[in-house]
Design an enzyme around this catalytic site. Sequence first.
Site, PDB file in Angstrom:
ATOM      1  N   GLY A 183      25.816  38.632 -77.674  1.00 19.35           N
ATOM      2  CA  GLY A 183      25.456  39.254 -76.398  1.00 19.35           C
ATOM      3  C   GLY A 183      25.719  38.199 -75.330  1.00 19.35           C
ATOM      4  O   GLY A 183      25.223  37.066 -75.452  1.00 19.35           O
ATOM      5  N   ASP A 229      30.693  41.838 -70.910  1.00 16.59           N
ATOM      6  CA  ASP A 229      30.954  40.432 -71.242  1.00 16.59           C
ATOM      7  C   ASP A 229      31.657  39.681 -70.122  1.00 16.59           C
ATOM      8  O   ASP A 229      31.562  38.454 -70.044  1.00 16.59           O
ATOM      9  CB  ASP A 229      31.791  40.354 -72.523  1.00 16.59           C
ATOM     10  CG  ASP A 229      30.916  40.720 -73.711  1.00 16.59           C
ATOM     11  OD1 ASP A 229      30.720  41.925 -73.947  1.00 16.59           O
ATOM     12  OD2 ASP A 229      30.385  39.798 -74.349  1.00 16.59           O
TER      13      ASP A 229
END
Length: 354
Positions: free
Chosen positions: A55, A245
């Site tokens: 993550g 991201d």
Amino acid sequence: MDLTKVTHIDNVRLSDDEKKVRIIDQTLLPNKTEYLELEKLEDLYEAILKLRVRGAPAIGIFAGYAMYVLSLQSKCESFDDFYAEFTKNKEYLDSSRPTAVNLGTMLKRMDRCVLANKDKSRKDLLEALKEEAKAIHKEDMEMCYKISEYGLSLVEDGFGILTHCNAGPLATSRYGTGLGTIMLGTERGMTFHAFVDETRPLLQGARLTSYELEMAGVDTTLICDNMASIVMKQGKVQACFVGCDRVAANGDVANKIGTSGVAILAKHYGIPFYVFCPSSTIDFDCPSGDNIEIELRDPEEIIEMFYTEPKALPQTKCYNPAFDVTDNELVTAIITEKGICRAPYNESLAKLFK
Ligand code: MRU
């Protein structure tokens, strides 16, 4: 409802003696909850590469603590030698995964902290690095909360929300980004119906998102990635929520492989597609999605991981991109800690953050 079991999950922090980085091993969830305490460079690198910590924001937080822990071990006496070693470690960690910008951003931030404290004693320099790493973590908690608050202005009680991959507490800190609105709304008494893409090949949706949402008491339905279209067509989904991201300056968004497919489906069915991210995920040095490096991963993840027997011949050629880029015209809005940006993104993002 008390959601602290999930929103205060201890995914990344310093160990109690503050000499190691302590993480929950996300590769073992949801079946086993095991914590790892890491201090060696190779182990820290491996934890990112193998997605034990994963993550984008969580990797950034981990990177801050990792640079502190590695700096603690330095035996170099002069600042120049210390800094040369620091730089080597930083570049090595930075090479672990290319797509999430938070890793590089937080490594650069730790680097700036070293240079700003170069004239201090080693003890004071180390203290400054520890404080910087903790500040990165604390800021992420605050950003997640604010993002989740903004997200609440986009939903109504009873919404069906489809999500892809995992952008919850495990991927960030506290409420999460893509799941933050669902967590915060649930805490405030709202009801949502979450549809969770399993997220092939590494199953972050099945293993992590559905686990977090179940723990939070959210009505959760796990679907295979190729079922997103039917639940949208059946009118079960009123919004799609994802994390990301890297956001390019023009609003193109890199996120887990399969995200752009969800966005295309959402456009077809007239469903808003929302991207949630802290400012640390916006990369103004990256003009568009074409400039984002997409991580390519091991074919083994497609052929045999999670299967009792390999499901293709060993010589089968595999293509395993870990991320894709969603074109900005498919993104209804980008929700950040400073507010909600809408197209044209090069103007709205720059207005809020530059
Ligand atoms: O490969 P992963 O599991 O690190 O990919 C994670 C994602 O794609 C998340 O959606 C993204 O990092 C946002 S996390 C808030």
